[in-house]
Motif scaffolding. Structure first.
Motif, PDB file in Angstrom:
ATOM      1  N   GLN A   1       8.034  12.287  -7.692  1.00 53.37           N
ATOM      2  CA  GLN A   1       8.101  12.907  -9.006  1.00 53.37           C
ATOM      3  C   GLN A   1       9.474  12.667  -9.637  1.00 53.37           C
ATOM      4  O   GLN A   1      10.505  12.732  -8.966  1.00 53.37           O
ATOM      5  N   ALA A   2       9.467  12.380 -10.926  1.00 51.19           N
ATOM      6  CA  ALA A   2      10.705  12.252 -11.702  1.00 51.19           C
ATOM      7  C   ALA A   2      10.465  12.852 -13.079  1.00 51.19           C
ATOM      8  O   ALA A   2       9.495  12.478 -13.758  1.00 51.19           O
ATOM      9  N   PHE A   3      11.297  13.790 -13.461  1.00 46.45           N
ATOM     10  CA  PHE A   3      11.158  14.473 -14.753  1.00 46.45           C
ATOM     11  C   PHE A   3       9.781  15.120 -14.891  1.00 46.45           C
ATOM     12  O   PHE A   3       9.146  15.083 -15.949  1.00 46.45           O
ATOM     13  N   GLY A   4       9.299  15.654 -13.770  1.00 44.38           N
ATOM     14  CA  GLY A   4       8.063  16.419 -13.799  1.00 44.38           C
ATOM     15  C   GLY A   4       6.788  15.610 -13.766  1.00 44.38           C
ATOM     16  O   GLY A   4       5.699  16.158 -13.990  1.00 44.38           O
ATOM     17  N   ALA A   5       6.878  14.305 -13.487  1.00 46.54           N
ATOM     18  CA  ALA A   5       5.674  13.472 -13.460  1.00 46.54           C
ATOM     19  C   ALA A   5       5.843  12.373 -12.416  1.00 46.54           C
ATOM     20  O   ALA A   5       6.973  11.995 -12.068  1.00 46.54           O
ATOM     21  N   PRO A   6       4.730  11.826 -11.902  1.00 49.16           N
ATOM     22  CA  PRO A   6       4.825  10.727 -10.925  1.00 49.16           C
ATOM     23  C   PRO A   6       5.509   9.511 -11.546  1.00 49.16           C
ATOM     24  O   PRO A   6       5.317   9.220 -12.739  1.00 49.16           O
ATOM     25  N   ILE A   7       6.290   8.794 -10.752  1.00 52.66           N
ATOM     26  CA  ILE A   7       6.973   7.607 -11.279  1.00 52.66           C
ATOM     27  C   ILE A   7       5.990   6.483 -11.583  1.00 52.66           C
ATOM     28  O   ILE A   7       6.372   5.470 -12.177  1.00 52.66           O
ATOM     29  N   ALA A   8       4.724   6.651 -11.206  1.00 50.04           N
ATOM     30  CA  ALA A   8       3.704   5.651 -11.531  1.00 50.04           C
ATOM     31  C   ALA A   8       3.499   5.519 -13.033  1.00 50.04           C
ATOM     32  O   ALA A   8       2.924   4.531 -13.503  1.00 50.04           O
TER      33      ALA A   8
ATOM     34  N   LEU B   1      12.749  -1.678  -2.633  1.00 49.90           N
ATOM     35  CA  LEU B   1      13.468  -1.209  -3.812  1.00 49.90           C
ATOM     36  C   LEU B   1      12.712  -0.082  -4.511  1.00 49.90           C
ATOM     37  O   LEU B   1      13.326   0.847  -5.059  1.00 49.90           O
ATOM     38  N   THR B   2      11.397  -0.158  -4.502  1.00 44.65           N
ATOM     39  CA  THR B   2      10.588   0.875  -5.145  1.00 44.65           C
ATOM     40  C   THR B   2      10.826   2.238  -4.509  1.00 44.65           C
ATOM     41  O   THR B   2      10.782   3.270  -5.182  1.00 44.65           O
ATOM     42  N   HIS B   3      11.099   2.241  -3.216  1.00 38.90           N
ATOM     43  CA  HIS B   3      11.364   3.497  -2.508  1.00 38.90           C
ATOM     44  C   HIS B   3      12.785   4.007  -2.726  1.00 38.90           C
ATOM     45  O   HIS B   3      13.157   5.054  -2.176  1.00 38.90           O
ATOM     46  N   GLY B   4      13.578   3.281  -3.505  1.00 39.51           N
ATOM     47  CA  GLY B   4      14.936   3.728  -3.790  1.00 39.51           C
ATOM     48  C   GLY B   4      15.809   3.735  -2.547  1.00 39.51           C
ATOM     49  O   GLY B   4      15.617   2.941  -1.626  1.00 39.51           O
ATOM     50  N   HIS B   5      16.775   4.641  -2.518  1.00 37.98           N
ATOM     51  CA  HIS B   5      17.698   4.676  -1.386  1.00 37.98           C
ATOM     52  C   HIS B   5      16.976   5.008  -0.089  1.00 37.98           C
ATOM     53  O   HIS B   5      17.395   4.581   0.996  1.00 37.98           O
ATOM     54  N   TYR B   6      15.881   5.745  -0.194  1.00 37.10           N
ATOM     55  CA  TYR B   6      15.085   6.053   0.998  1.00 37.10           C
ATOM     56  C   TYR B   6      14.553   4.766   1.633  1.00 37.10           C
ATOM     57  O   TYR B   6      14.467   4.645   2.859  1.00 37.10           O
TER      58      TYR B   6
ATOM     59  N   ASP C   1       0.840  -1.206   0.000  1.00 41.18           N
ATOM     60  CA  ASP C   1       0.000   0.000   0.000  1.00 41.18           C
ATOM     61  C   ASP C   1       0.874   1.255   0.000  1.00 41.18           C
ATOM     62  O   ASP C   1       0.589   2.232  -0.717  1.00 41.18           O
ATOM     63  N   GLU C   2       1.924   1.223   0.804  1.00 42.84           N
ATOM     64  CA  GLU C   2       2.831   2.373   0.878  1.00 42.84           C
ATOM     65  C   GLU C   2       3.589   2.566  -0.430  1.00 42.84           C
ATOM     66  O   GLU C   2       3.836   3.706  -0.857  1.00 42.84           O
ATOM     67  N   ALA C   3       3.952   1.457  -1.073  1.00 42.78           N
ATOM     68  CA  ALA C   3       4.681   1.549  -2.336  1.00 42.78           C
ATOM     69  C   ALA C   3       3.797   2.134  -3.438  1.00 42.78           C
ATOM     70  O   ALA C   3       4.244   2.973  -4.234  1.00 42.78           O
ATOM     71  N   TRP C   4       2.541   1.682  -3.496  1.00 39.03           N
ATOM     72  CA  TRP C   4       1.617   2.243  -4.492  1.00 39.03           C
ATOM     73  C   TRP C   4       1.454   3.747  -4.284  1.00 39.03           C
ATOM     74  O   TRP C   4       1.452   4.522  -5.252  1.00 39.03           O
ATOM     75  N   GLN C   5       1.322   4.166  -3.036  1.00 41.56           N
ATOM     76  CA  GLN C   5       1.169   5.586  -2.751  1.00 41.56           C
ATOM     77  C   GLN C   5       2.430   6.360  -3.130  1.00 41.56           C
ATOM     78  O   GLN C   5       2.362   7.473  -3.666  1.00 41.56           O
ATOM     79  N   TYR C   6       3.577   5.741  -2.875  1.00 42.45           N
ATOM     80  CA  TYR C   6       4.855   6.400  -3.179  1.00 42.45           C
ATOM     81  C   TYR C   6       5.006   6.646  -4.676  1.00 42.45           C
ATOM     82  O   TYR C   6       5.553   7.673  -5.093  1.00 42.45           O
ATOM     83  N   THR C   7       4.511   5.712  -5.499  1.00 42.08           N
ATOM     84  CA  THR C   7       4.629   5.896  -6.948  1.00 42.08           C
ATOM     85  C   THR C   7       3.813   7.091  -7.433  1.00 42.08           C
ATOM     86  O   THR C   7       4.106   7.651  -8.502  1.00 42.08           O
ATOM     87  N   GLN C   8       2.810   7.476  -6.678  1.00 38.53           N
ATOM     88  CA  GLN C   8       2.015   8.648  -7.044  1.00 38.53           C
ATOM     89  C   GLN C   8       2.615   9.946  -6.502  1.00 38.53           C
ATOM     90  O   GLN C   8       2.469  11.013  -7.108  1.00 38.53           O
ATOM     91  N   ASP C   9       3.287   9.840  -5.357  1.00 37.61           N
ATOM     92  CA  ASP C   9       3.846  11.031  -4.717  1.00 37.61           C
ATOM     93  C   ASP C   9       5.225  11.397  -5.267  1.00 37.61           C
ATOM     94  O   ASP C   9       5.556  12.584  -5.369  1.00 37.61           O
TER      95      ASP C   9
ATOM     96  N   GLY D   1       8.171   0.040 -15.610  1.00 35.73           N
ATOM     97  CA  GLY D   1       9.216  -0.633 -14.843  1.00 35.73           C
ATOM     98  C   GLY D   1       9.017  -0.478 -13.348  1.00 35.73           C
ATOM     99  O   GLY D   1       9.537  -1.275 -12.562  1.00 35.73           O
ATOM    100  N   VAL D   2       8.268   0.541 -12.958  1.00 35.46           N
ATOM    101  CA  VAL D   2       7.961   0.765 -11.547  1.00 35.46           C
ATOM    102  C   VAL D   2       6.675   0.050 -11.145  1.00 35.46           C
ATOM    103  O   VAL D   2       6.613  -0.614 -10.104  1.00 35.46           O
ATOM    104  N   THR D   3       5.642   0.163 -11.973  1.00 37.07           N
ATOM    105  CA  THR D   3       4.326  -0.353 -11.578  1.00 37.07           C
ATOM    106  C   THR D   3       4.131  -1.840 -11.847  1.00 37.07           C
ATOM    107  O   THR D   3       3.385  -2.502 -11.118  1.00 37.07           O
ATOM    108  N   PHE D   4       4.785  -2.385 -12.873  1.00 32.33           N
ATOM    109  CA  PHE D   4       4.566  -3.797 -13.193  1.00 32.33           C
ATOM    110  C   PHE D   4       4.992  -4.729 -12.052  1.00 32.33           C
ATOM    111  O   PHE D   4       4.262  -5.674 -11.717  1.00 32.33           O
TER     112      PHE D   4
END
Length: 240
Positions: free
Chosen positions: A111-118, A178-183, A101-109, A122-125
């Motif tokens: 931002q990378a290159f001006g847009a959500p990483i969702a 991994l979806t959260h990156g280094h954080y 649940d937290e990972a799905w929310q993180y993909t919406q919050d 490669g992130v959502t699949f």
């Protein structure tokens, strides 16, 4: 609670050396019994549980402290495994669901290159795959408990819950980290604790290897047990 409990349920051999599982009895033993010492293990996860070891040096336990019939202790505890294994599966699923649940929310919050990483497959699949597996594991546990409520056999299904749900939870929590990156690779997120906690549940109540052996035994009988004695008149080599 090895270093905190006031008493323990101890399983000890009371039958003949060759009696196997049917020679084990359960006893209620007070923690302050003379000759009993204990230590706490420094586990990497589930620290609140306080797992540890007990050491017995000429500890006297009266017969009145025996729980149940003599030599039936192991059989008694085995009767509860088919229930607890489904619950352990759900426990692991709960931890994985929180991370997912937290990972799905993180993909919406995030931002990378001006847009959500969702927007990146490669992130959502990987999360979509995790969601599918988690749903299947949950339904397996529910199915097992439904069989139990109906009074039907569910030993194989319980074993499926015990190996599939913890392994799936470990993989899913790892992916969420991994979806959260280094954080995600910091102690500031809960993924690291959930991962360590769930890994321990891959061991308790039986490892994946034992669970798969149980499933095979339920499907093909004693033929799945390598050391099982062949029936009288049969050949170990099989027929030509």
């Amino acid at each position: 609670f090895a270093d905190q409990a006031d008493a323990f349920v101890v399983f000890a051999r009371t039958g003949q050396p060759g009696s196997g599982a049917r020679g084990i009895s359960a006893f209620f033993v007070m923690a302050d019994s003379a000759g009993l010492t204990r230590t706490r293990l420094n586990c990497i996860g589930s620290k609140l549980v306080g797992r540890g070891s007990l050491f017995f040096d000429d500890v006297f336990v009266p017969e009145a402290n025996r729980l149940g019939q003599e030599n039936a202790g192991f059989v008694q505890v085995m009767q509860g495994f088919d229930y607890s294994r489904a619950l352990i599966g759900l426990q692991c699923i709960g931890a994985a669901q929180a991370s997912l649940d937290e990972a799905w929310q993180y993909t919406q919050d995030r931002q990378a290159f001006g847009a959500p990483i969702a927007q990146y497959q490669g992130v959502t699949f990987p999360l979509a795959e995790a969601d599918t597996i988690l749903t299947a594991a949950r339904q397996l546990c529910f199915h097992t408990l439904a069989l139990r409520d109906a009074g039907l056999a569910h030993t194989a299904e319980a074993a499926m819950c015990k190996w599939f749900a913890p392994k799936s939870a470990v993989d899913i929590i790892h992916q969420c980290l991994l979806t959260h990156g280094h954080y995600g690779w910091t102690m500031d997120t809960p993924h690291q604790q959930r991962l360590r906690d769930v890994m321990g549940l891959e061991i308790g109540d039986g490892t994946a290897q034992i669970m798969k052996l149980i499933i095979a035994r339920e499907r093909v009988g004693r033929a799945a047990v390598a050391h099982a004695r062949p029936k009288e008149g049969s050949s170990k080599e099989g027929s030509a």
